[in-house]
Design a protein around this motif. Structure first.
Motif, short mmCIF file in Angstrom:
data_model
loop_
_atom_site.label_atom_id
_atom_site.label_comp_id
_atom_site.label_asym_id
_atom_site.label_seq_id
_atom_site.Cartn_x
_atom_site.Cartn_y
_atom_site.Cartn_z
N UNK A 64 52.74 74.61 53.48
CA UNK A 64 51.95 75.66 54.11
C UNK A 64 51.31 75.20 55.39
N UNK A 65 50.95 73.92 55.48
CA UNK A 65 50.36 73.36 56.70
C UNK A 65 51.40 73.27 57.81
N UNK A 66 52.64 72.90 57.45
CA UNK A 66 53.70 72.78 58.45
C UNK A 66 54.18 74.12 58.97
N UNK A 67 53.99 75.17 58.20
CA UNK A 67 54.44 76.51 58.61
C UNK A 67 53.29 77.50 58.47
N UNK A 111 53.12 88.50 53.31
CA UNK A 111 52.53 88.92 52.04
C UNK A 111 52.96 87.98 50.92
N UNK A 112 51.97 87.52 50.12
CA UNK A 112 52.23 86.63 48.99
C UNK A 112 52.96 85.37 49.45
N UNK A 113 52.39 84.71 50.47
CA UNK A 113 53.06 83.55 51.06
C UNK A 113 53.13 82.39 50.07
N UNK A 114 52.19 82.28 49.14
CA UNK A 114 52.24 81.21 48.14
C UNK A 114 53.50 81.33 47.28
N UNK A 115 53.84 82.56 46.93
CA UNK A 115 55.07 82.79 46.16
C UNK A 115 56.28 82.32 46.95
N UNK A 116 56.27 82.59 48.25
CA UNK A 116 57.38 82.20 49.10
C UNK A 116 57.50 80.68 49.17
N UNK A 117 56.36 79.98 49.24
CA UNK A 117 56.39 78.53 49.30
C UNK A 117 56.97 77.93 48.02
N UNK A 118 56.58 78.46 46.87
CA UNK A 118 57.11 77.96 45.60
C UNK A 118 58.61 78.22 45.48
N UNK A 119 59.05 79.38 45.96
CA UNK A 119 60.49 79.65 45.97
C UNK A 119 61.22 78.64 46.85
N UNK A 120 60.64 78.33 48.00
CA UNK A 120 61.27 77.35 48.89
C UNK A 120 61.30 75.96 48.26
N UNK A 121 60.27 75.62 47.48
CA UNK A 121 60.25 74.34 46.79
C UNK A 121 61.43 74.22 45.82
N UNK A 122 61.68 75.27 45.08
CA UNK A 122 62.81 75.27 44.15
C UNK A 122 64.14 75.21 44.90
N UNK A 131 63.20 73.94 58.44
CA UNK A 131 61.87 74.17 58.98
C UNK A 131 60.81 73.28 58.34
N UNK A 132 61.12 72.69 57.18
CA UNK A 132 60.17 71.81 56.51
C UNK A 132 60.42 70.33 56.82
N UNK A 133 61.58 70.01 57.35
CA UNK A 133 61.86 68.64 57.72
C UNK A 133 62.41 67.80 56.59
N UNK A 134 62.88 66.62 56.97
CA UNK A 134 63.51 65.73 56.00
C UNK A 134 62.50 65.05 55.07
N UNK A 135 61.29 64.80 55.59
CA UNK A 135 60.30 64.12 54.76
C UNK A 135 59.93 64.97 53.54
N UNK A 136 59.76 66.28 53.75
CA UNK A 136 59.45 67.16 52.62
C UNK A 136 60.60 67.16 51.63
#
Length: 226
Positions: free
Chosen positions: A49-52, A59-70, A16-21
């Motif tokens: 966050x902009x792409x999704x 709830x607590x979407x920032x936490x979810x983004x950081x988890x996805x980064x890892x 969902x984030x694509x290959x560039x990310x």
């Protein structure tokens, strides 16, 4: 000429984030300076966050983004995350099975909700409130019956089923009239629009006046005939 096909590339970890990310995250992992990694990681978090944008409703979407980064980095990225770093073991844990309801529904077209409402009505002590609840339950049962059976139903059938479901504790007068409910099939709007257009064309054709009949006819010498 060399072509770069998706089949030859590395597998997308979170598509969902694509290959560039994913390539950006790989680049961050290779940076030697921690401060630089933190700065680039924050920029990638903002991009994710902009792409999704739908994650903003979580709830607590920032936490979810950081988890996805890892997760995208394969748990290898070394940055100062504001949240605890997830582990592969946590991702491998499957949620508990919620199980299927084992309760048997006597009349499936009424549903479990009707049985629940009947039990509440049976436990109601106020006579006026109880009578209003029974009346409402009977009306709802008639609506549910017509919705699933696509046919009209006699009030006597609803009153009989109500008595059976309540064990004879909830009764209504036999001559009572329940709300009238009729099954209305879906109407094809496109068909109506086509018919409407045809009727307009017919009306336009009928409303036209043949002006040629009103013009005076002329003879061969050019003089009008009377």
């Amino acid at each position: 000429m060399n072509f770069d096909y998706n089949t030859t590339r590395n597998e997308l970890i979170l598509a969902e984030y694509g290959r560039n990310v994913q390539n950006m995250v790989k680049y961050i992992c290779e940076l030697p300076d921690l401060q630089e990694r933190n700065r680039y990681a924050q920029a990638v978090i903002d991009l994710m966050g902009f792409l999704n944008p739908h994650l903003r409703d979580v709830a607590d979407f920032k936490h979810k983004l950081w988890d996805h980064l890892h997760i995208i980095s394969g748990y290898k990225i070394d940055v100062d995350s504001p949240y605890p770093k997830p582990t592969p073991e946590q991702a491998a844990v499957k949620p508990k099975h919620i199980g299927y309801p084992q309760q048997k529904i006597r009349f499936k077209h009424y549903g479990k909700t009707v049985e629940t409402l009947i039990e509440r009505a049976k436990n109601t002590e106020e006579p006026e409130r109880k009578a209003a609840m029974v009346q409402g339950i009977a009306n709802f049962m008639k609506m549910a019956y017509v919705t699933w059976n696509k046919d009209n139903v006699a009030d006597e059938t609803i009153l009989k089923n109500l008595s059976e479901l309540s064990g004879g504790e909830l009764q209504l007068e036999e001559n009572i009239n329940l709300n009238k409910v009729e099954f209305k099939p879906m109407v094809n709007r496109s068909t109506n629009n086509n018919n409407r257009g045809r009727s307009n064309n017919n009306n336009n054709g009928k409303g036209r006046v043949n002006n040629n009949n009103n013009r005076p006819q002329r003879s061969n010498n050019g003089k009008p005939r009377h």
